[in-house]
Enzyme design. Structure first.
Site, PDB file in Angstrom:
ATOM      1  CB  SER A  90      -0.846   0.006   1.279  1.00  0.00           C
ATOM      2  OG  SER A  90      -1.446   1.276   1.478  1.00  0.00           O
ATOM      3  CE1 TYR A  94      -4.435  -2.052   4.822  1.00  0.00           C
ATOM      4  CE2 TYR A  94      -3.405   0.092   4.508  1.00  0.00           C
ATOM      5  CZ  TYR A  94      -3.966  -1.061   3.982  1.00  0.00           C
ATOM      6  OH  TYR A  94      -4.050  -1.203   2.613  1.00  0.00           O
TER       7      TYR A  94
HETATM    8  P1  NAD Z   1     -10.969  -6.263  -0.637  1.00  0.00           P
HETATM    9  O1  NAD Z   1     -11.538  -6.090   0.716  1.00  0.00           O
HETATM   10  O2  NAD Z   1     -11.886  -6.440  -1.782  1.00  0.00           O
HETATM   11  O3  NAD Z   1      -9.943  -7.486  -0.672  1.00  0.00           O
HETATM   12  C1  NAD Z   1      -9.339  -8.054   0.431  1.00  0.00           C
HETATM   13  C2  NAD Z   1      -9.525  -9.556   0.320  1.00  0.00           C
HETATM   14  O4  NAD Z   1      -8.792 -10.195   1.364  1.00  0.00           O
HETATM   15  C3  NAD Z   1     -11.003  -9.973   0.468  1.00  0.00           C
HETATM   16  O5  NAD Z   1     -11.356 -10.837  -0.570  1.00  0.00           O
HETATM   17  C4  NAD Z   1     -11.011 -10.703   1.800  1.00  0.00           C
HETATM   18  O6  NAD Z   1     -11.964 -11.756   1.871  1.00  0.00           O
HETATM   19  C5  NAD Z   1      -9.600 -11.249   1.855  1.00  0.00           C
HETATM   20  N1  NAD Z   1      -9.207 -11.615   3.202  1.00  0.00           N
HETATM   21  C6  NAD Z   1      -9.436 -10.955   4.354  1.00  0.00           C
HETATM   22  N2  NAD Z   1      -8.955 -11.652   5.385  1.00  0.00           N
HETATM   23  C7  NAD Z   1      -8.405 -12.783   4.879  1.00  0.00           C
HETATM   24  C8  NAD Z   1      -7.756 -13.908   5.443  1.00  0.00           C
HETATM   25  N3  NAD Z   1      -7.562 -14.005   6.754  1.00  0.00           N
HETATM   26  N4  NAD Z   1      -7.324 -14.883   4.608  1.00  0.00           N
HETATM   27  C9  NAD Z   1      -7.523 -14.794   3.268  1.00  0.00           C
HETATM   28  N5  NAD Z   1      -8.136 -13.757   2.689  1.00  0.00           N
HETATM   29  C10 NAD Z   1      -8.565 -12.766   3.488  1.00  0.00           C
HETATM   30  O7  NAD Z   1     -10.038  -5.000  -0.870  1.00  0.00           O
HETATM   31  P2  NAD Z   1      -8.852  -4.770  -1.913  1.00  0.00           P
HETATM   32  O8  NAD Z   1      -8.740  -3.323  -2.083  1.00  0.00           O
HETATM   33  O9  NAD Z   1      -8.999  -5.620  -3.089  1.00  0.00           O
HETATM   34  O10 NAD Z   1      -7.597  -5.245  -1.059  1.00  0.00           O
HETATM   35  C11 NAD Z   1      -6.591  -6.104  -1.577  1.00  0.00           C
HETATM   36  C12 NAD Z   1      -5.238  -5.675  -1.036  1.00  0.00           C
HETATM   37  O11 NAD Z   1      -4.929  -4.394  -1.572  1.00  0.00           O
HETATM   38  C13 NAD Z   1      -5.168  -5.548   0.478  1.00  0.00           C
HETATM   39  O12 NAD Z   1      -3.948  -6.077   0.937  1.00  0.00           O
HETATM   40  C14 NAD Z   1      -5.217  -4.042   0.689  1.00  0.00           C
HETATM   41  O13 NAD Z   1      -4.576  -3.655   1.875  1.00  0.00           O
HETATM   42  C15 NAD Z   1      -4.470  -3.570  -0.538  1.00  0.00           C
HETATM   43  N6  NAD Z   1      -4.694  -2.164  -0.892  1.00  0.00           N
HETATM   44  C16 NAD Z   1      -5.897  -1.744  -1.376  1.00  0.00           C
HETATM   45  C17 NAD Z   1      -6.057  -0.402  -1.695  1.00  0.00           C
HETATM   46  C18 NAD Z   1      -7.350   0.157  -2.249  1.00  0.00           C
HETATM   47  O14 NAD Z   1      -7.471   1.376  -2.355  1.00  0.00           O
HETATM   48  N7  NAD Z   1      -8.311  -0.647  -2.629  1.00  0.00           N
HETATM   49  C19 NAD Z   1      -5.013   0.490  -1.513  1.00  0.00           C
HETATM   50  C20 NAD Z   1      -3.803   0.020  -1.013  1.00  0.00           C
HETATM   51  C21 NAD Z   1      -3.659  -1.309  -0.710  1.00  0.00           C
END
Ligand code: NAD
Length: 261
Positions: free
Chosen positions: A145, A158
Site C-alpha cells: 500500500s 494497517y
Molecule cells: P478487498 O476487501 O476487496 O480485498 C481483500 C480480500 O482479502 C477480500 O477478498 C477478503 O476476503 C480477503 N481476506 C481478508 N482476510 C483474509 C484472510 N484471513 N485470509 C484470506 N483472505 C482474506 O479489498 P482490496 O482493495 O482488493 O484489497 C486487496 C489488497 O490491496 C489488500 O492487501 C489491501 O490492503 C491492498 N490495498 C488496497 C487499496 C485500495 O485502495 N483498494 C489500496 C492500497 C492497498
C-alpha cells in the site's frame, strides 16, 4: 499480454473480491493456471472460475485464512496437485479498520498484523520453499500500500503491517536473488474496491480523496492487475526488491502541487 504467462501457475490470496479478483481475471486472460484463495464472498468464486476458463485459462479454488500455516500449505499443495507447479505467488489478502490508536484493542492490532503481514510472510515462505525444492525461478508479489510509506493516523495497525511488508520483501529479495527468485511489492494508492466502498460512496469523502491524487482519479483494479502481470512476466526480468507505487502520484506530496510550500 505476455505469451510466457500462458500455462504458468499463479497462486493469489484474497482473490474473490477487489484487486485479487482483478488480478485473477488478468491471469485468466493470460491463459495462466490460477489458484484462487478466498476467505469471503464464496458465492462469487464460481463465476470467477468460469470467467478464467472462458478466457482460456484454468482455475481452482480453496477457502482459507492466510494467517494460518496449514491453510497456506494446503493452497500450495492444491497448486501442485492441480497444475504441478507454483511459478508466481501473489500475497494480496488484507484487512483494515479505522480506530483511534488509544482505543485499539490488542485483538484488533494482532488480527491486522496476522492477516496483512504474517499472512504475506507465510505466502512468501511456503512458495519460496516450493520453488527451491522444484528448481523454479519464480516471482513473488506482495500487495502492500502507499501506507508502506505514508503514515496513517487511526490505522496504525494497517500502516505498521504495510511498512513491515516493505522490509520483509526487500530482505527476502536479497536472500533469494541468487536462486533467481524475484520478489517485489505493488503499492496501490486509492483504488475502487470493497475495502473502501463506504468511503467512496460518500461524494465529499470521494472528492477529498481525489484531491490527494495528482492524476485526479480513483484507480481501477485493472490498473493494479496490469502491474502484477508485468512483474510476473519476463519483461521485468531485472527487477527485484522494489516497490512499484501504482498510486496516481499520491506519494509525491500532492499538497505541494502548484508551487505550494
Ligand atoms: P478487498 O476487501 O476487496 O480485498 C481483500 C480480500 O482479502 C477480500 O477478498 C477478503 O476476503 C480477503 N481476506 C481478508 N482476510 C483474509 C484472510 N484471513 N485470509 C484470506 N483472505 C482474506 O479489498 P482490496 O482493495 O482488493 O484489497 C486487496 C489488497 O490491496 C489488500 O492487501 C489491501 O490492503 C491492498 N490495498 C488496497 C487499496 C485500495 O485502495 N483498494 C489500496 C492500497 C492497498
Amino acid at each position: 499480454m505476455y505469451k510466457e504467462l500462458e500455462g504458468r501457475t499463479v497462486v493469489i490470496t484474497g482473490a474473490s473480491t477487489g484487486l485479487g479478483r482483478a488480478i485473477a481475471q488478468r491471469f485468466g486472460r493470460e491463459k495462466a493456471n490460477v489458484v484462487i484463495n478466498y476467505f469471503s464472498k464464496e458465492e462469487s468464486v464460481e463465476s470467477l472460475i468460469q470467467e478464467i476458463t472462458e478466457y482460456g485459462g484454468h482455475a481452482v479454488s480453496l477457502k482459507g485464512d492466510v494467517s494460518k500455516e496449514t491453510d497456506i500449505r494446503e493452497l500450495i499443495c492444491l497448486a501442485h496437485d492441480s497444475f504441478g507447479s507454483v511459478d508466481i505467488m501473489i500475497n494480496n489478502a488484507g484487512i483494515e479498520n479505522e480506530v483511534h490508536s488509544e482505543d485499539m484493542t490488542l485483538e484488533n492490532w494482532r488480527r491486522v498484523l496476522d492477516v496483512n503481514l504474517t499472512g504475506a510472510f507465510l505466502g512468501c515462505r511456503e512458495s519460496i520453499g516450493y520453488m527451491l525444492n522444484h528448481g523454479i525461478k519464480g516471482r513473488i508479489i506482495n500487495i502492500s500500500s502507499v501506507h508502506e510509506q505514508i503514515p496513517w493516523p487511526h490505522f496504525v495497525h494497517y500502516a505498521t503491517s504495510k511498512g513491515g511488508i516493505k522490509l520483509m520483501m526487500e530482505t527476502l529479495a536479497l536472500e533469494f536473488a541468487p536462486k533467481g527468485i524475484r520478489i517485489n511489492n505493488i503499492a496501490p494508492g486509492a483504488i475502487e474496491t470493497p475495502i473502501n466502498a463506504v468511503k467512496l460512496a460518500d461524494p465529499d469523502a470521494r472528492a477529498a480523496l481525489e484531491k490527494m491524487v495528482p492524476l485526479g482519479y480513483i484507480g481501477k483494479p485493472d490498473e493494479i492487475a496490469a502491474v502484477a502481470a508485468w512483474l510476473s512476466s519476463d519483461e521485468s526480468s531485472y527487477v527485484t526488491g522494489v516497490t512499484i507505487f501504482a498510486d496516481g502520484g499520491m506519494t509525491k506530496y500532492p499538497s505541494f502541487q502548484g508551487g505550494n510550500g
